[in-house]
Scaffold this motif. Structure first.
Motif, PDB file in Angstrom:
ATOM      1  N   UNK B  67      28.580 -19.520  16.296  1.00 25.44           N
ATOM      2  CA  UNK B  67      29.794 -20.216  16.733  1.00 25.44           C
ATOM      3  C   UNK B  67      29.875 -20.250  18.247  1.00 25.44           C
ATOM      4  N   UNK B  68      30.310 -21.362  18.787  1.00 27.62           N
ATOM      5  CA  UNK B  68      30.573 -21.482  20.226  1.00 27.62           C
ATOM      6  C   UNK B  68      29.356 -21.186  21.098  1.00 27.62           C
ATOM      7  N   UNK B  69      28.180 -21.285  20.544  1.00 27.45           N
ATOM      8  CA  UNK B  69      26.997 -21.046  21.362  1.00 27.45           C
ATOM      9  C   UNK B  69      26.664 -22.332  22.106  1.00 27.45           C
ATOM     10  N   UNK B  70      25.706 -22.224  23.024  1.00 23.99           N
ATOM     11  CA  UNK B  70      25.298 -23.411  23.773  1.00 23.99           C
ATOM     12  C   UNK B  70      24.689 -24.460  22.853  1.00 23.99           C
ATOM     13  N   UNK B  71      24.229 -24.023  21.702  1.00 26.10           N
ATOM     14  CA  UNK B  71      23.585 -24.972  20.790  1.00 26.10           C
ATOM     15  C   UNK B  71      24.596 -25.877  20.089  1.00 26.10           C
ATOM     16  N   UNK B  72      25.885 -25.742  20.431  1.00 22.47           N
ATOM     17  CA  UNK B  72      26.879 -26.600  19.768  1.00 22.47           C
ATOM     18  C   UNK B  72      26.604 -28.074  20.044  1.00 22.47           C
ATOM     19  N   UNK B  73      26.024 -28.411  21.211  1.00 24.60           N
ATOM     20  CA  UNK B  73      25.671 -29.814  21.455  1.00 24.60           C
ATOM     21  C   UNK B  73      24.704 -30.288  20.380  1.00 24.60           C
ATOM     22  N   UNK B  74      23.802 -29.407  20.011  1.00 22.93           N
ATOM     23  CA  UNK B  74      22.851 -29.717  18.950  1.00 22.93           C
ATOM     24  C   UNK B  74      23.591 -30.019  17.651  1.00 22.93           C
ATOM     25  N   UNK B  75      24.539 -29.162  17.314  1.00 18.76           N
ATOM     26  CA  UNK B  75      25.275 -29.352  16.052  1.00 18.76           C
ATOM     27  C   UNK B  75      26.100 -30.639  16.098  1.00 18.76           C
ATOM     28  N   UNK B  76      26.726 -30.904  17.243  1.00 19.06           N
ATOM     29  CA  UNK B  76      27.503 -32.145  17.372  1.00 19.06           C
ATOM     30  C   UNK B  76      26.611 -33.373  17.167  1.00 19.06           C
ATOM     31  N   UNK B  77      25.430 -33.338  17.776  1.00 14.52           N
ATOM     32  CA  UNK B  77      24.507 -34.468  17.606  1.00 14.52           C
ATOM     33  C   UNK B  77      24.045 -34.621  16.154  1.00 14.52           C
ATOM     34  N   UNK B  78      23.806 -33.499  15.501  1.00 12.80           N
ATOM     35  CA  UNK B  78      23.371 -33.558  14.099  1.00 12.80           C
ATOM     36  C   UNK B  78      24.490 -34.134  13.234  1.00 12.80           C
ATOM     37  N   UNK B  79      25.710 -33.700  13.515  1.00 12.69           N
ATOM     38  CA  UNK B  79      26.844 -34.228  12.730  1.00 12.69           C
ATOM     39  C   UNK B  79      27.052 -35.723  12.997  1.00 12.69           C
ATOM     40  N   UNK B  80      26.839 -36.129  14.243  1.00 11.22           N
ATOM     41  CA  UNK B  80      27.018 -37.542  14.607  1.00 11.22           C
ATOM     42  C   UNK B  80      25.961 -38.454  13.996  1.00 11.22           C
ATOM     43  N   UNK B  81      24.713 -37.983  14.002  1.00 11.63           N
ATOM     44  CA  UNK B  81      23.600 -38.892  13.672  1.00 11.63           C
ATOM     45  C   UNK B  81      22.881 -38.541  12.377  1.00 11.63           C
ATOM     46  N   UNK B  82      23.091 -37.326  11.876  1.00 10.38           N
ATOM     47  CA  UNK B  82      22.491 -36.937  10.594  1.00 10.38           C
ATOM     48  C   UNK B  82      21.012 -36.599  10.636  1.00 10.38           C
ATOM     49  N   UNK B  83      20.419 -36.596  11.828  1.00 11.72           N
ATOM     50  CA  UNK B  83      18.979 -36.297  11.905  1.00 11.72           C
ATOM     51  C   UNK B  83      18.640 -35.373  13.076  1.00 11.72           C
ATOM     52  N   UNK B  84      17.526 -34.669  12.943  1.00 11.28           N
ATOM     53  CA  UNK B  84      17.018 -33.808  14.014  1.00 11.28           C
ATOM     54  C   UNK B  84      15.533 -33.574  13.797  1.00 11.28           C
ATOM     55  N   UNK B  85      14.888 -33.042  14.831  1.00  7.20           N
ATOM     56  CA  UNK B  85      13.492 -32.644  14.653  1.00  7.20           C
ATOM     57  C   UNK B  85      13.395 -31.121  14.782  1.00  7.20           C
ATOM     58  N   UNK B  86      12.386 -30.543  14.125  1.00 13.36           N
ATOM     59  CA  UNK B  86      12.066 -29.124  14.288  1.00 13.36           C
ATOM     60  C   UNK B  86      10.636 -29.069  14.812  1.00 13.36           C
ATOM     61  N   UNK B  87      10.440 -28.351  15.912  1.00 13.09           N
ATOM     62  CA  UNK B  87       9.162 -28.344  16.629  1.00 13.09           C
ATOM     63  C   UNK B  87       8.693 -26.916  16.857  1.00 13.09           C
ATOM     64  N   UNK B  88       7.494 -26.570  16.399  1.00 10.11           N
ATOM     65  CA  UNK B  88       6.972 -25.222  16.622  1.00 10.11           C
ATOM     66  C   UNK B  88       6.829 -24.940  18.118  1.00 10.11           C
ATOM     67  N   UNK B  89       7.166 -23.722  18.494  1.00 10.78           N
ATOM     68  CA  UNK B  89       6.909 -23.260  19.862  1.00 10.78           C
ATOM     69  C   UNK B  89       5.531 -22.601  19.880  1.00 10.78           C
ATOM     70  N   UNK B  90       4.643 -23.156  20.677  1.00  9.04           N
ATOM     71  CA  UNK B  90       3.294 -22.589  20.808  1.00  9.04           C
ATOM     72  C   UNK B  90       3.196 -21.838  22.132  1.00  9.04           C
ATOM     73  N   UNK B  91       2.111 -21.077  22.277  1.00  9.96           N
ATOM     74  CA  UNK B  91       1.973 -20.195  23.450  1.00  9.96           C
ATOM     75  C   UNK B  91       2.157 -20.927  24.774  1.00  9.96           C
ATOM     76  N   UNK B  92       1.640 -22.152  24.852  1.00 12.00           N
ATOM     77  CA  UNK B  92       1.656 -22.857  26.138  1.00 12.00           C
ATOM     78  C   UNK B  92       3.049 -23.347  26.531  1.00 12.00           C
ATOM     79  N   UNK B  93       4.001 -23.370  25.611  1.00  6.24           N
ATOM     80  CA  UNK B  93       5.335 -23.866  25.974  1.00  6.24           C
ATOM     81  C   UNK B  93       6.447 -22.823  25.775  1.00  6.24           C
ATOM     82  N   UNK B  94       6.060 -21.549  25.657  1.00  3.50           N
ATOM     83  CA  UNK B  94       7.071 -20.516  25.389  1.00  3.50           C
ATOM     84  C   UNK B  94       8.143 -20.462  26.476  1.00  3.50           C
ATOM     85  N   UNK B  95       7.719 -20.450  27.738  1.00  3.85           N
ATOM     86  CA  UNK B  95       8.718 -20.265  28.800  1.00  3.85           C
ATOM     87  C   UNK B  95       9.655 -21.475  28.911  1.00  3.85           C
TER      88      UNK B  95
END
Lengths: 221, 221
Positions: B67-95
């Protein structure tokens, strides 16, 4: 080569192929044993790869139970008694832990069948796994049914934790590499891990930094 | 030395200490970036460590939103548009992935702020992360509120997947070590992995066997 898999490709996959494929998509999973006991004190133990952190205060933890799976004895015991244990699977007990997934009948204890040792903590009804390096007692909070596929999301509040004191770092972080806790991918692949780094709290105007680890050697344990 | 931590000990912990401690208890976690876009096409990207497999047929996947985390923009967008992507984090993009957790305002794209590249797949509204070795498009199915602590469990159905063809094994299993997907422990620790073995389907009357891997070297990639 990048491969694009569309919904139609998924629908056309052989059932077993799809199960292996889709189970790999979420990334690495936790490996835990759920310990329960019926009202008649019949112990049960089931491996799950879906334990997920839900919150620190109150300390909540959840896991997914598939419909009609062998782990239903686990769910019945949790509903009957309201308590269970969650036990990390470490490298030395991976095969015994995996074996708990076999379809034993309800009167068979997976502890006896696999050679793992049940132990009680201060009169807590559910058994912990003596060989596990991190074990906790959990009290059921709620079971949410996911209507779309009939799975249950079991949510509980952590009551107590037992682990090796040395693994607990100054800031509360527990070094799982010291505990030799394993990670799972797909249905059946087990992994040890090597720590890359811990990263500082992210802020918009700063780039993240590696957190120096006190009391942990930089190399992998 | 085994340390026993009781509920009173948890209550007495310093807040940050407890957050680090409780976040370590579930075991290894997946590391994924959730890509979304608002109706006005403002892209958003957020790292989550709670993605969990829910079922293969239909292919369902879930994650927890606090609740109330920074990811709320993510949730708002998902509620608005009904879609999202899930992307694995690999070693080269961790930071870069970790940096998406910073509290940017809604009009700032975490892609621009972190240097990751948004890309579209066949007109799918949500952006995928070009640098990710495994990415999928997901359609929202339901959002279940966990009343006990106000978190949301976001459940979606996988629409398409893109990954490296070589990593997909004959039986559908995806070799995440080839993709260099990382695992997370606690709040902020990232790990590479080494495969121990895959194990055969467990049966009551048989002991589990290691599954030989075709086309994968036994050593770690």
């Amino acid at each position: 080569m990048t491969k694009h898999i569309a919904q139609a490709d998924l629908a056309n996959m052989d059932n077993r192929h799809r199960v292996n494929f889709i189970n790999s998509l979420s990334g690495y999973k936790s490996a835990n044993l759920i310990g329960t006991s019926s009202r008649k004190n019949e112990d049960n133990l089931a491996i799950v790869s879906s334990v997920v952190h839900l919150g620190a205060n109150p300390p909540l933890i959840g896991f997914i139970m598939r419909p009609n799976s062998v782990e239903r004895h686990t769910l019945e015991n949790i509903e009957e008694t309201g308590v269970y244990t969650i036990n990390h699977v470490s490298q030395s007990i991976v095969k015994a832990a995996h074996q708990t997934a076999a379809r034993y009948d309800r009167t068979t204890s997976e502890f006896e069948a696999t050679g793992l040792t049940p132990e009680r903590c201060n009169g807590f009804h559910a058994p912990l796994v003596k060989e596990s390096p991190l074990t906790m007692g959990v009290k059921l909070v709620e079971i949410t049914n996911i209507t779309h596929n009939g799975t249950d999301f079991v949510i509980g509040e952590i009551q107590w934790i037992q682990t090796r004191e040395e693994a607990i770092q100054e800031d509360g972080y527990i070094d799982l590499t010291q505990l030799e806790t394993v990670a799972v991918s797909g249905l059946d692949c087990y992994h040890s891990t090597s720590r890359l780094f811990r990263l500082s709290y992210a802020k918009p105007d700063k780039s993240v930094k590696e957190i120096p680890l006190k009391g942990i050697s930089a190399s992998n344990d």
